[in-house]
Design an enzyme around this catalytic site. Sequence first.
Site, PDB file in Angstrom:
ATOM      1  N   GLY A 211       0.823  -1.206   0.000  1.00  0.00           N
ATOM      2  CA  GLY A 211       0.000   0.000   0.000  1.00  0.00           C
ATOM      3  C   GLY A 211       0.853   1.250   0.000  1.00  0.00           C
ATOM      4  N   ASN A 212       0.218   2.388   0.230  1.00  0.00           N
ATOM      5  CA  ASN A 212       0.964   3.651   0.325  1.00  0.00           C
ATOM      6  C   ASN A 212       0.292   4.545   1.362  1.00  0.00           C
ATOM      7  OD1 ASN A 212      -1.015   5.491  -1.048  1.00  0.00           O
ATOM      8  ND2 ASN A 212      -0.676   4.002  -2.695  1.00  0.00           N
ATOM      9  N   ARG A 213       0.835   5.739   1.540  1.00  0.00           N
ATOM     10  CA  ARG A 213       0.446   6.582   2.677  1.00  0.00           C
ATOM     11  C   ARG A 213      -0.775   7.468   2.415  1.00  0.00           C
ATOM     12  NH1 ARG A 213       4.814   6.161   6.116  1.00  0.00           N
ATOM     13  NH2 ARG A 213       6.753   5.616   5.062  1.00  0.00           N
ATOM     14  N   SER A 214      -1.411   7.342   1.270  1.00  0.00           N
ATOM     15  CA  SER A 214      -2.547   8.240   0.986  1.00  0.00           C
ATOM     16  C   SER A 214      -3.735   7.946   1.900  1.00  0.00           C
ATOM     17  CB  SER A 214      -2.982   8.075  -0.480  1.00  0.00           C
ATOM     18  OG  SER A 214      -4.197   8.747  -0.688  1.00  0.00           O
ATOM     19  N   ALA A 274      -3.685   7.690  -5.114  1.00  0.00           N
ATOM     20  CA  ALA A 274      -2.305   7.204  -5.205  1.00  0.00           C
ATOM     21  C   ALA A 274      -2.418   5.720  -5.574  1.00  0.00           C
ATOM     22  CB  ALA A 274      -1.588   7.402  -3.881  1.00  0.00           C
TER      23      ALA A 274
END
Length: 397
Positions: A211-214, A274
């Site tokens: 995943g990512n930080r969005s 994102a």
Amino acid sequence: MTDTSVSGRRILLGVSGGVAAYKSVYLARRLGDAGAEVRVVMTETATQFVGTQTFAAVTGVEPVVSLFDDARSVSPHTDLARWPELVVVAPATAATLSRLAHGLSEDALSATLLATTAPIVLAPAMHTEMWDHPATQRSVSLLVADGHELVGPDEGHLAGGDVGAGRMVEPEQIVAAIEQSLAAGFDLAGVDVLVTAGGTREAIDPVRYLGNRSSGKMGHTVATVAARRGANVTLVTTSSLPAPGCEVVKVESAQEMAKAVSAVSCEVAVMAAAVADFRPANASDDKLARTEGPPKIVLEPTPDILSSVVAREDPPLVVGFAAETGGVERAVEKAKRKKVDLMVYNDVTAAGSGFGTDTNQVVFIDADGGTRPQELMSKTEVAQMLWTDVHHMLVQD
Ligand code: PMT
């Protein structure tokens, strides 16, 4: 041209109990002098600071203080809530912010705020300790996510001789915020808009993902502001944040997002999500066991959703977002390569900017690569600027 003046507009002034309430009398007068029709709703506590007669004298209408004042109306808060084109709350105390953030309707002001669909501008005023308190900051985050506008507070002299952050901004600044909000008005009425938001999750196994930080805050704010300005908004998102006024399609992975996006026809697409560029090629059906040692994860590219929208037979106006760490140049290159009409570059290395924050430091990049850097501002302000740009492009077409 959109009319930016308050002349002839119906403005409801909410006054809660703080010493800054005295400035609201001047605010009411300023709005009235500028041709606005002003009504006032006050909390009981506010009447300890300024009498109802003062507002009645300035506006020509007796303020509403209680839900039970008016024998002619069975539902004074909904009657009042339907009247204004805009509601401004000045001063907005910690208690009033908290009530609105949490949906509490304990008095005429908070019930009216919950019942109205008009845009709400909030001018906070309180002691620095109260403004800085995590509970107040949580309320502020919720209010911004719900699409309400905050103007201020400033730093300066506070009640009791203290000095610090929490001072209500001057009436002139509040009038400017009201004008900006009214100018935005309904300029996107009837426009079909698609917004993507949040970070995608790409399964490794049934419990783990890449995943990512969005957080989805930027995309949800873009969607909510568009809805408030009259657009028909479909929001394809991985986030559970609220999105009042939008049709929400909840997805998880890039693949799901691509499928949901392909089903939406639109005149404007804003791709704030994102999206993972790569996903595990062979996600395991069973949870991977630690005892089997570190897995070898082979990645494969995900669909480029933005490019598929740009490549449509009748493409919409497309706005991309870019979160980069190495300066704006890569985003300029990306804007040209992806052939977007507008790219919003977020500086994710700047304090208070990028992932998970309520503020953002952005550079607007035009289709020809021209850059327009902005100061750090709230995500709501970024969204307002974005839609003002998009509106200009739509009317030029
Ligand atoms: O959600 P928040 O916590 O508020 O944070 C906001 C944000 C920083 C996530 C957001 O504003 C943002 O910048 N989103 C884009 C993130 C990004 O880096 O995207 P990108 O450079 O990988 O992609 C460029 C554009 O192509 C984006 O519009 C993206 O949505 C789109 N894209 C990318 C890859 C892909 N497979 N499909 C896409 O559509």
